[in-house]
Design a protein around this motif. Structure first.
Motif, PDB file in Angstrom:
ATOM      1  N   ASN A 183      -6.343  -2.906   6.795  1.00  0.00           N
ATOM      2  CA  ASN A 183      -5.151  -3.051   6.265  1.00  0.00           C
ATOM      3  C   ASN A 183      -4.171  -2.782   7.659  1.00  0.00           C
ATOM      4  O   ASN A 183      -2.967  -3.159   7.284  1.00  0.00           O
ATOM      5  CB  ASN A 183      -5.058  -1.889   5.367  1.00  0.00           C
ATOM      6  CG  ASN A 183      -5.455  -1.921   4.088  1.00  0.00           C
ATOM      7  OD1 ASN A 183      -5.266  -3.008   3.468  1.00  0.00           O
ATOM      8  ND2 ASN A 183      -6.129  -0.991   3.614  1.00  0.00           N
ATOM      9  N   GLY A 225       0.784  -1.369   0.100  1.00  0.00           N
ATOM     10  CA  GLY A 225      -0.159   0.085   0.008  1.00  0.00           C
ATOM     11  C   GLY A 225       0.756   1.276   0.011  1.00  0.00           C
ATOM     12  O   GLY A 225       0.359   2.317   0.490  1.00  0.00           O
ATOM     13  N   THR A 228      -3.120  -3.216  -1.416  1.00  0.00           N
ATOM     14  CA  THR A 228      -2.841  -4.038  -0.637  1.00  0.00           C
ATOM     15  C   THR A 228      -3.438  -5.452  -0.565  1.00  0.00           C
ATOM     16  O   THR A 228      -4.491  -5.703  -1.346  1.00  0.00           O
ATOM     17  CB  THR A 228      -3.305  -3.378   0.809  1.00  0.00           C
ATOM     18  OG1 THR A 228      -4.720  -3.514   0.809  1.00  0.00           O
ATOM     19  CG2 THR A 228      -2.995  -1.854   1.014  1.00  0.00           C
ATOM     20  N   SER A 260      -7.197  -3.092  -0.337  1.00  0.00           N
ATOM     21  CA  SER A 260      -7.438  -1.769  -0.988  1.00  0.00           C
ATOM     22  C   SER A 260      -6.847  -1.941  -2.721  1.00  0.00           C
ATOM     23  O   SER A 260      -6.141  -2.536  -2.795  1.00  0.00           O
ATOM     24  CB  SER A 260      -6.794  -0.600  -0.491  1.00  0.00           C
ATOM     25  OG  SER A 260      -7.175  -0.602   1.130  1.00  0.00           O
TER      26      SER A 260
END
Length: 853
Positions: A841, A210, A241, A270
């Motif tokens: 995350n 990320g 991610t 993500s």
């Protein structure tokens, strides 16, 4: 009665060269001219607490407002590792929630927000006091509460462009029109005519993915001697991610000797954000004689790519197998024959490969193209543009003398171009492409307004404020067909599915533009009967071409009990008109039903197939809101407590999924309905919920000189509870449970901010109450999840007045969200419930450099 000769709002607006709308009173930074105080520190503190949202009279401090308002200054917004406006706001407003569902079709591209437990399109979004257009994306997998919602895309608004953000936590449809059931968020652009800043930020999650880079800049410039131009720009990129484990079915195939299985076949995380560029401009010009012109707008564009569901090479229906994995589906590409399905039950990979290789040359199975299966990647290009222009001032003569006016026009456009890669149109057999442009949604809105304000001497403590206005709006929603291969019915459709698998392209029959116009008229009166007692009332009439007219009202009051204490309350009715997009959208999505991937068509509620299953033309949502609050504003301490109740009838949501039987298809074909052959399950939007949402908001701020510096402590707490009071079988119990349980009942933040000469810092504690954990929108993958606490922190060092650096972290101690039970994790390869209010995350750290000039 007080004399207003020394307080003329338009004159002050021209003097400072601002472009705020009279529909919100005059811009926030003007308000400090109201009081003459020698204490500079108090002035600066007051500036941060002045709001224009919620009133058409002179701007007020939030302590004097009869409705609850949160003010988040631009500097406060930028003191965060968050890279978009959605996350910036949720850190400061606990009654605002944002779900980041990892695999959720178009909702992965534009994430919806929830204020006070209501859907994203129940919050009206304004920019400089003017209504902002909606996003072209309609949420189909929106975490239950947002299913079918079409709200504005506020992620395109960069924090560096903000002077402040005002969050009105109260129903305001009677003042501002449709959508303001939960409240209003007004984004106020910077208006300085000099100076600026440049910021560079780099960050990464503790897990090592990320990675994001962001460059943002702002500059203010004079526009002749009587105006300003303020421009902001932002460019950011973010890597995807993954919070995934290998799916159990994929691992079993790999253990059976298949070398083509990816280490992680299905990614939950993500999406990748590429070349996210945003430009915002704000300009104002004094025209003389108490007149002013203003202009503001934006251009924003980004590319977003996310993961999708894994297609198992043994049993994915319509592609690899049509009998659950007993045989591979084989098609004859020439008509030469000899193309029997390949039995694979009980065979290992080598045996399956040998059997497939032994097929005649005219026989084809997708196992030979994708022996490890495939995982489509879904994404899109999102383009957002807007422009607002207007003029305001005061009529100087005739029967209109003394009336303040504001005439404006706005146009906003949102375009979403969808694409899907690493997938197939199975009905085309070996001739299928593996990348598809699936079509577009385009939302276009045009709004023209005329707002008027008159201060009338009525023998009261202050002059009576009488406001009124007219508004005309045109809204259109366009579907653009995808490329032919994305929807084409190929020669093998009798055995294999057609359309780009996972997100079939929009067909020419689906394409077209639908348009609706409406006009509105309102009157808004505010009276200060005494130094301690204020009341206001608003009445608004709107007429829509589609469903007719609606009239709504609002009454508010504040009574000051003493110099420090005040009580406030409000009652209002409201509405949210179904959007043109909601009434006409078509889409096919892949969902998990009973552990199996199923393609589900979403059709307009008035489609013949929908009518067969109970669909009806959409009508407006209607609401009643009640609120009462207590305010304390003493030396260095500010406290508010507000309780509220919001009743919403005919709430729009997505229906349950309905099977389309062969008898249904025969009946529809007999009635002349085309395109029903490929339908197996359908859903549609429907007015099928009545809900009651109750809640409590607490806000407290305290400042003191501590530790040889200045300390500020801020507490914000929200309790929200939603109950579905009425629904029908068209919706189903699972949708009800999602509305009632998916969001945490309790949210809170506690922030300590400390300032010294060269160093400042903040530590924020975030509390998320228990919630219903749901995965993949499947009722079988559901359980209650426990509460969590996370911490954010940042330390800044100022080398001089121009340059500073900051080091910070979100979720400082890497607190993990609720983990899925192992049996759930095995099914789809996820670690955490995707409905986690804190995201999935984990910890994120960043380094930031800031140059001011």
């Amino acid at each position: 009665m007080k004399n207003h000769n020394n307080y003329h709002p338009v004159a002050r607006a021209v003097k400072f060269g601002l472009a705020a709308s009279l529909s919100f009173g005059i811009s926030t930074s003007l308000a400090m001219a109201q009081e003459d105080t020698a204490d500079t520190a108090k002035k600066e503190q007051a500036v941060e607490k002045i709001a224009v949202v919620g009133t058409r009279s002179a701007p007020r401090s939030i302590g004097d407002s009869p409705v609850p308002i949160d003010i988040i200054g631009g500097d406060e917004l930028m003191k965060s590792g968050n890279s978009d406006m959605l996350n910036m706001l949720t850190s400061s407003v606990p009654s605002l929630n944002v779900h980041a569902n990892p695999i959720s079709d178009a909702a992965s591209l534009i994430r919806p927000i929830n204020l006070r437990g209501l859907s994203s399109d129940s919050t009206l979004i304004l920019l400089n006091g003017k209504r902002r257009h909606k996003a072209s994306v309609i949420t189909f997998l929106g975490g239950g509460i947002n299913d079918g919602a079409q709200g504005s895309d506020i992620s395109v608004i960069p924090g560096i462009a903000m002077k402040q953000v005002e969050v009105l936590r109260d129903g305001a449809a009677a003042q501002y029109g449709s959508d303001a059931i939960a409240g209003v968020i007004n984004f106020v652009l910077k208006d300085a005519d000099q100076g600026g800043s440049l910021e560079v930020k780099r960050g990464e999650y503790y897990a090592g993915d990320g990675t994001s880079t962001e460059i943002a800049a702002n500059i203010g410039m004079p526009l002749t001697d009587n105006g300003f131009v303020n421009i902001s720009a932002q460019l950011k990129n973010a890597d995807p991610t993954s919070r995934s484990v290998q799916r159990a079915d994929a691992q079993a195939i790999a253990d059976d000797g298949n070398p083509f299985i990816a280490p992680i076949t299905q990614v939950w995380g993500s999406p990748k954000i590429k070349d996210d560029i945003t430009l915002f401009a704000n300009a104002g010009l004094e025209l003389g004689n108490g007149r002013e012109a203003y202009l503001f707008g934006n251009y924003s564009e980004r590319d977003v790519t996310g993961g999708f569901y894994y297609r198992n090479p043994h049993n994915r229906g319509g592609v690899f197998s049509n009998d659950g994995g007993e045989t591979l589906e084989v098609v004859d590409t020439t008509g030469a024959g000899g193309c029997a399905n390949v039995p694979i039950g009980g065979l290992n990979h080598q045996q399956i490969t040998t059997a497939v290789d032994a097929l005649p040359a005219n026989c084809f199975t997708f196992f030979s193209m994708f022996p490890g299966g495939f995982t489509p990647n879904f994404g899109g290009n999102i383009t957002d543009t807007s422009l607002t222009a207007g003029t305001k001032g005061e009529f100087k003569s005739g029967w209109l003398e003394g009336i303040l006016y504001d005439f404006s026009g706005s146009v906003g456009r949102s375009e979403s171009t969808f694409n899907i890669v690493n997938t197939v149109n199975a009905s085309l057999g070996p001739n299928t492409p593996t990348e598809f442009e699936a079509g577009k949604y385009i939302q276009l809105e045009k709004t023209f307004t005329a707002d008027f304000v008159k201060y009338v001497a009525a023998g009261l403590y202050e002059d009576l404020t009488v406001a009124g206005g007219l508004q005309w709006t045109e809204e259109s929603f366009e579907i653009v067909a995808g490329e032919v291969a994305s929807w084409e019915i190929g020669p093998y459709v009798s055995q294999l599915t057609n359309g780009s698998n996972g997100f079939p392209g929009f067909q020419p029959d689906d394409a077209g533009t639908n348009t609706r116009r409406n006009y509105a008229a309102y009157v808004d009166v505010e009276a200060e009967f005494s130094e301690n007692f204020l009341m206001a009332a608003a009445l608004r009439f709107e007429d829509y071409e589609s469903f007719g007219s609606t009239t709504n009202y609002k009454v508010t009051a504040q009574y000051r009990l003493s110099e420090d204490w005040a009580m406030r309350g409000s009652h209002s009715t409201g509405f949210r008109a179904p959007t043109v997009g909601q009434a006409n959208v078509r889409n096919v999505r892949t969902a998990l039903i009973g552990g199996e991937l199923v393609d589900i068509a979403l059709l307009p509620a008035t489609n013949p197939v929908s009518l067969l299953k109970g669909g009806k033309e959409l009508t407006p949502e209607e609401s009643k809101s009640f609120a009462v609050g207590l305010v304390y504003n003493g030396d260095n301490f500010f406290f508010t407590a507000d309780v509220f109740r919001i009743e919403v009838d005919d709430r729009i949501g997505q229906s349950a999924e309905f099977d389309v039987t062969q008898a249904d298809r025969d009946a529809l074909r007999a009635a002349g309905v085309r395109g029903v052959e490929s339908l197996s399950q359908i859903t549609f939007l429907t007015n099928d919920f009545d809900t009651v949402t109750r809640g409590l908001d607490l806000v407290a701020n305290y400042s003191a000189s501590l530790l040889n510096g200045r300390s500020t402590f801020s507490l914000a707490y929200n309790w929200t509870d939603t109950t579905v009071t009425n629904f029908t079988a068209v919706t189903g119990d699972f949708k009800v449970s999602r509305l009632e349980k998916d969001l945490p009942d309790h949210r809170a933040t506690l922030t300590w901010k400390q300032d010294w000469d060269s160093i400042d810092m903040f530590i924020r504690t975030n509390y998320y109450g228990s919630y219903q954990g749901v995965h993949a929108d499947d009722p079988e993958l559901t359980q209650m999840a426990s509460s969590k606490v996370t911490f954010d922190a940042e330390v800044s060092y100022h080398f001089n007045d121009s340059f500073s650096v900051a080091l910070g972290a979100q979720n400082l101690f890497d607190t993990k969200p609720e983990r899925l039970p192992q049996w759930m994790s095995d099914i789809l390869g996820a670690k955490y419930f995707e409905t986690s209010p804190m995201g999935i995350n984990g910890g994120y750290y960043y380094l930031k450099g800031i140059y001011r000039f």
